[in-house]
Design a protein around this motif. Structure first.
Motif, PDB file in Angstrom:
ATOM      1  N   SER A  32       1.026  -1.265   0.125  1.00 11.96           N
ATOM      2  CA  SER A  32      -0.087   0.149   0.076  1.00 11.96           C
ATOM      3  C   SER A  32       0.735   1.074   0.071  1.00 11.96           C
ATOM      4  O   SER A  32       1.717   1.452   0.827  1.00 11.96           O
ATOM      5  CB  SER A  32      -0.707  -0.161   1.144  1.00 11.96           C
ATOM      6  OG  SER A  32      -1.306   1.314   1.444  1.00 11.96           O
ATOM      7  N   MET A  34       0.155   3.804   1.324  1.00  4.84           N
ATOM      8  CA  MET A  34       0.003   4.520   2.549  1.00  4.84           C
ATOM      9  C   MET A  34       1.032   4.211   3.515  1.00  4.84           C
ATOM     10  O   MET A  34       1.575   5.093   4.212  1.00  4.84           O
ATOM     11  CB  MET A  34      -1.345   3.977   3.316  1.00  4.84           C
ATOM     12  CG  MET A  34      -2.611   4.768   2.279  1.00  4.84           C
ATOM     13  SD  MET A  34      -2.665   6.353   1.882  1.00  4.84           S
ATOM     14  CE  MET A  34      -3.292   7.125   3.418  1.00  4.84           C
ATOM     15  N   GLY A  59      -3.900  -2.702  -0.910  1.00  6.01           N
ATOM     16  CA  GLY A  59      -4.447  -1.335  -0.907  1.00  6.01           C
ATOM     17  C   GLY A  59      -5.570  -1.374   0.374  1.00  6.01           C
ATOM     18  O   GLY A  59      -6.443  -2.199   0.349  1.00  6.01           O
ATOM     19  N   GLY A 145      -4.386   9.650   0.444  1.00  3.52           N
ATOM     20  CA  GLY A 145      -4.366   8.450  -0.422  1.00  3.52           C
ATOM     21  C   GLY A 145      -5.558   8.599  -1.287  1.00  3.52           C
ATOM     22  O   GLY A 145      -6.548   8.753  -1.128  1.00  3.52           O
TER      23      GLY A 145
HETATM   24  C1  BTN Z   1     -12.179   4.413   0.159  1.00  9.00           C
HETATM   25  O1  BTN Z   1     -12.673   4.631  -0.821  1.00  9.00           O
HETATM   26  O2  BTN Z   1     -12.425   3.758   1.168  1.00  9.00           O
HETATM   27  C2  BTN Z   1     -10.809   4.933   0.264  1.00  9.00           C
HETATM   28  C3  BTN Z   1     -10.037   4.364  -0.812  1.00  9.00           C
HETATM   29  C4  BTN Z   1      -8.623   4.769  -0.923  1.00  9.00           C
HETATM   30  C5  BTN Z   1      -7.592   4.093  -1.957  1.00  9.00           C
HETATM   31  C6  BTN Z   1      -6.209   4.719  -1.873  1.00  9.00           C
HETATM   32  S1  BTN Z   1      -5.174   3.950  -3.261  1.00  9.00           S
HETATM   33  C7  BTN Z   1      -3.858   4.851  -2.807  1.00  9.00           C
HETATM   34  C8  BTN Z   1      -3.757   4.786  -1.498  1.00  9.00           C
HETATM   35  N1  BTN Z   1      -3.206   3.554  -0.798  1.00  9.00           N
HETATM   36  C9  BTN Z   1      -4.034   2.562  -0.279  1.00  9.00           C
HETATM   37  O3  BTN Z   1      -3.930   1.532   0.310  1.00  9.00           O
HETATM   38  N2  BTN Z   1      -5.189   3.351  -0.038  1.00  9.00           N
HETATM   39  C10 BTN Z   1      -5.191   4.811  -0.831  1.00  9.00           C
END
Ligand code: BTN
Length: 259
Positions: A32, A34, A59, A145
């Motif tokens: 991820s 994040m 993710g 993110g």
């Molecule tokens: C949601 O709609 O719940 C939020 C989604 C967020 C996704 C992004 S992709 C880039 C970043 N890395 C992640 O693991 N999550 C965010």
């Protein structure tokens, strides 16, 4: 889906921003963005550092949900060090930035489902996750993110196909992700830098919400609320009017539109 791979240099080259995207850390595959962004922020990475992955294997989304980000999507995280007073505005900056750049690059109109899902034709095309560390009245770091379904076929992903769409699906052709990313970074920087000058970001975010005036169900902190989404405050919270006339202020939650 014949688009070439991304690279740090292609993103930063002549980007024209002051700080967002001036440093880009690119991974072909990552758990991820994040996680790496958090680690970088804890090491004091310069503001505006972007972590981007071609593909994420773990993710994550809001409320501990998984976020699917296969090849062809955009998955990136931006490191910021805002003043505490601007922390709640980051959802507005991020979601409006996405709406603007979708329109600029593809011509497609999108709207925001409170607090920060971006929808096209009532289906989710982008999710935004903001994670931050606050100590006292100081923000250690904030990470925006952003995951955008760009060049992928929703029908290839049955787990999300009834609620999600992609830009290529809506447009009928693939979209250059590089153009989207560069536009997004520039747009987010512009909106972020506009925060000190007043209410314009909040007002535009509010005007782009598909949620206001609608009958909604909201899950927040293990409670489910129903009512009409009446308004949003400048700190991003939603005011929900119940059928008995009472009001609940909701700071964060998951909205289902009922009509
Ligand atoms: C949601 O709609 O719940 C939020 C989604 C967020 C996704 C992004 S992709 C880039 C970043 N890395 C992640 O693991 N999550 C965010």
């Amino acid at each position: 889906m014949g688009e070439s791979s991304l690279s740090s240099i292609a993103i930063t080259d002549n980007l024209g921003t002051c700080f967002i995207g001036q440093r880009v850390i690119y991974y072909p595959k990552l758990t991820s963005t994040m996680d790496v962004a958090k680690h970088e922020a804890q090491q004091g990475a310069i503001e505006g550092t972007v972590v981007i992955a071609e593909e994420q294997t773990a993710g994550r989304g809001r409320i501990k949900r998984a976020w699917l980000s296969p090849k062809g999507s955009i998955a990136l995280s931006i490191i910021l060090y805002p003043d505490l007073g601007y922390l709640s505005s980051l959802i507005m900056v991020a979601s409006l930035g996405v709406v603007h750049c979708i329109e600029k690059v593809t011509g497609l109109k999108s709207r925001i489902k409170w607090p920060n899902d971006v929808l096209i034709n009532d289906k989710k095309v982008c999710g935004i996750l903001i994670e931050s560390e606050v100590k006292g009245n100081r923000v250690d770091y904030a990470i925006i993110g952003i995951g955008i379904n760009v060049n992928l076929r929703p029908s290839d992903f049955p787990e999300i196909s009834s609620v999600a769409t992609s830009l290529s699906h809506e447009l009928g052709r693939d979209i250059p992700r590089l153009d989207m990313i560069r536009c997004l970074l520039a747009e987010i920087e512009r909106l972020y830098l506009a925060l000190p000058s007043g209410d314009s970001v909040y007002q535009e975010w509010r005007d782009n919400l598909v949620t206001l005036g609608k009958k909604v169900q909201i899950s927040s902190d293990e409670t489910t609320y129903e009512g009409i989404a009446e308004s949003v405050a400048s700190n991003g919270s939603l005011l929900l009017r119940h059928s008995d006339g009472s009001l609940t202020k909701i700071v964060t939650g998951d909205v289902t539109l009922r009509d």
